[in-house]
Design a protein around this motif. Structure first.
Motif, mmCIF file in Angstrom:
data_model
loop_
_atom_site.group_PDB
_atom_site.id
_atom_site.type_symbol
_atom_site.label_atom_id
_atom_site.label_comp_id
_atom_site.label_asym_id
_atom_site.label_seq_id
_atom_site.Cartn_x
_atom_site.Cartn_y
_atom_site.Cartn_z
ATOM 1 N N ASN A 36 -139.210 -65.523 -28.458
ATOM 2 C CA ASN A 36 -139.857 -66.751 -28.925
ATOM 3 C C ASN A 36 -139.826 -67.869 -27.895
ATOM 4 O O ASN A 36 -140.650 -68.776 -27.931
ATOM 5 N N ASN A 37 -138.875 -67.802 -26.974
ATOM 6 C CA ASN A 37 -138.732 -68.898 -26.010
ATOM 7 C C ASN A 37 -139.312 -68.558 -24.639
ATOM 8 O O ASN A 37 -139.016 -69.248 -23.658
ATOM 9 N N GLU A 38 -140.118 -67.505 -24.518
ATOM 10 C CA GLU A 38 -140.724 -67.176 -23.236
ATOM 11 C C GLU A 38 -142.240 -67.100 -23.381
ATOM 12 O O GLU A 38 -142.759 -66.752 -24.442
ATOM 13 N N ASP A 39 -142.949 -67.458 -22.305
ATOM 14 C CA ASP A 39 -144.401 -67.321 -22.359
ATOM 15 C C ASP A 39 -144.779 -65.902 -21.948
ATOM 16 O O ASP A 39 -143.929 -65.083 -21.590
ATOM 17 N N LEU A 40 -146.066 -65.601 -21.993
ATOM 18 C CA LEU A 40 -146.516 -64.230 -21.784
ATOM 19 C C LEU A 40 -146.229 -63.742 -20.368
ATOM 20 O O LEU A 40 -145.774 -62.608 -20.175
ATOM 21 N N ASP A 41 -146.504 -64.583 -19.375
ATOM 22 C CA ASP A 41 -146.256 -64.177 -17.985
ATOM 23 C C ASP A 41 -144.772 -63.897 -17.766
ATOM 24 O O ASP A 41 -144.404 -62.927 -17.084
ATOM 25 N N GLU A 42 -143.911 -64.739 -18.318
ATOM 26 C CA GLU A 42 -142.468 -64.528 -18.192
ATOM 27 C C GLU A 42 -142.055 -63.202 -18.814
ATOM 28 O O GLU A 42 -141.210 -62.486 -18.263
ATOM 29 N N ALA A 43 -142.660 -62.871 -19.943
ATOM 30 C CA ALA A 43 -142.331 -61.613 -20.616
ATOM 31 C C ALA A 43 -142.734 -60.415 -19.753
ATOM 32 O O ALA A 43 -141.982 -59.443 -19.620
ATOM 33 N N ALA A 44 -143.933 -60.474 -19.165
ATOM 34 C CA ALA A 44 -144.399 -59.377 -18.317
ATOM 35 C C ALA A 44 -143.516 -59.223 -17.080
ATOM 36 O O ALA A 44 -143.163 -58.103 -16.687
ATOM 37 N N ILE A 45 -143.141 -60.337 -16.463
ATOM 38 C CA ILE A 45 -142.258 -60.301 -15.286
ATOM 39 C C ILE A 45 -140.906 -59.704 -15.675
ATOM 40 O O ILE A 45 -140.318 -58.896 -14.942
ATOM 41 N N ARG A 46 -140.393 -60.092 -16.848
ATOM 42 C CA ARG A 46 -139.115 -59.548 -17.327
ATOM 43 C C ARG A 46 -139.200 -58.039 -17.511
ATOM 44 O O ARG A 46 -138.304 -57.287 -17.091
ATOM 45 N N VAL A 47 -140.261 -57.564 -18.149
ATOM 46 C CA VAL A 47 -140.432 -56.131 -18.396
ATOM 47 C C VAL A 47 -140.417 -55.352 -17.086
ATOM 48 O O VAL A 47 -139.725 -54.332 -16.952
ATOM 49 N N LEU A 48 -141.176 -55.828 -16.099
ATOM 50 C CA LEU A 48 -141.260 -55.114 -14.833
ATOM 51 C C LEU A 48 -139.947 -55.171 -14.059
ATOM 52 O O LEU A 48 -139.544 -54.188 -13.427
ATOM 53 N N HIS A 49 -139.282 -56.314 -14.108
ATOM 54 C CA HIS A 49 -138.005 -56.417 -13.394
ATOM 55 C C HIS A 49 -136.953 -55.523 -14.041
ATOM 56 O O HIS A 49 -136.183 -54.846 -13.339
ATOM 57 N N GLU A 50 -136.895 -55.518 -15.371
ATOM 58 C CA GLU A 50 -135.921 -54.679 -16.058
ATOM 59 C C GLU A 50 -136.170 -53.194 -15.783
ATOM 60 O O GLU A 50 -135.237 -52.399 -15.713
ATOM 61 N N LEU A 51 -137.438 -52.829 -15.627
ATOM 62 C CA LEU A 51 -137.774 -51.424 -15.406
ATOM 63 C C LEU A 51 -137.586 -51.006 -13.952
ATOM 64 O O LEU A 51 -137.042 -49.944 -13.656
#
Length: 260
Positions: A80-95
């Protein structure tokens, strides 16, 4: 005079008398911070010198009649506290462990039918510990040099490069086959406008043959060798090197690099 002594206790001193007030504060868990109606999915493309690949994650589901296995795109319900770009960057970094990576938002997928498969819903509810209804996903394209070292975080995560041409005949979660097709259309369109994006997929040093193969694969065409060489000769950002291929069974070709 008032001060907080703890997260759940508020102490006030008034007229030399001490008042202790206890608050029933609910601390949100990580799952409660997730938004169950919005997700991001990332179509990560790579090129191995011959074929265009897409990065897919193995999904194993224990069912009453045994283990079911299919594949899915890297993705996540957003916080809820992240925007869409932040979420995509998080997904790729975690992977992958990579932060500096080409990323482009290209389409949203909101068909109500995309979350009607009971297998997908049960898997997602078990994974997130949330009640899942309708989900709108926002899709991103990422371009990665396939020889770049990827660090797959998590012992339960298995990711593999898969030939894009095989996707239509594979079992994929949700509507991920459609998302991959749309992602391919997106990079085809973008590379027609911005040819330099081709070099996000090529190794740092490449041959004209590799460049032509990638161009033809993305555009689903078959270029004439001489005409393609003439076209590349007009690109000032493709620079010839005084180096040849090594360790190849055929005549070694000249290497080139992309000059930004």
């Amino acid at each position: 005079m008032c001060f907080i002594t703890a997260f759940l206790i508020h102490v006030c001193i008034l007229n030399d008398r001490i008042f202790v007030i206890k608050f029933n504060v609910k601390i949100m868990t990580a799952n409660e911070m997730l938004n169950p109606n919005i997700s991001v999915d990332c179509v990560v493309f790579g090129f191995d010198g011959d074929k265009l690949k897409v990065l897919l994650i193995e999904r194993n589901i224990i069912e009453p009649n045994g283990l079911y296995n299919d594949k899915k795109l890297p993705g996540s319900i957003i916080f809820n506290n992240e925007d869409l770009d932040e979420a995509a960057i998080r997904v790729l970094h975690e992977l992958t462990g990579i932060r500096s990576i080409y990323l482009s938002q290209f389409h949203s997928f909101g068909n109500p039918a995309r979350t009607t498969n009971p297998r997908d819903i049960h898997w997602l509810e078990r994974t997130t510990q949330l009640k899942i209804g309708r989900i709108v996903t926002v899709a991103y394209v990422s371009l990665v040099k396939i020889n770049r070292k990827l660090t797959f975080n998590g012992d339960d995560t298995t990711a593999n490069w898969v030939d894009v041409a095989l996707v239509d005949n594979m079992n994929l979660a949700f509507d991920h086959a459609e998302i991959i097709r749309k992602g391919l259309e997106h990079i085809r369109h973008r590379m027609d406008i911005e040819p330099h994006l081709l070099f996000e997929l090529l190794p740092r040093k490449f041959t004209i043959s590799q460049l032509r193969t990638l161009y033809d694969t993305v555009n689903q065409t078959r270029s004439d060798v001489r005409n393609f060489q003439k076209r590349v000769a007009q690109w000032p950002y493709v620079v010839a090197l005084d180096e040849l291929e090594t360790g190849v069974p055929h005549r070694a070709a000249r290497l080139y690099k992309y000059k930004r």
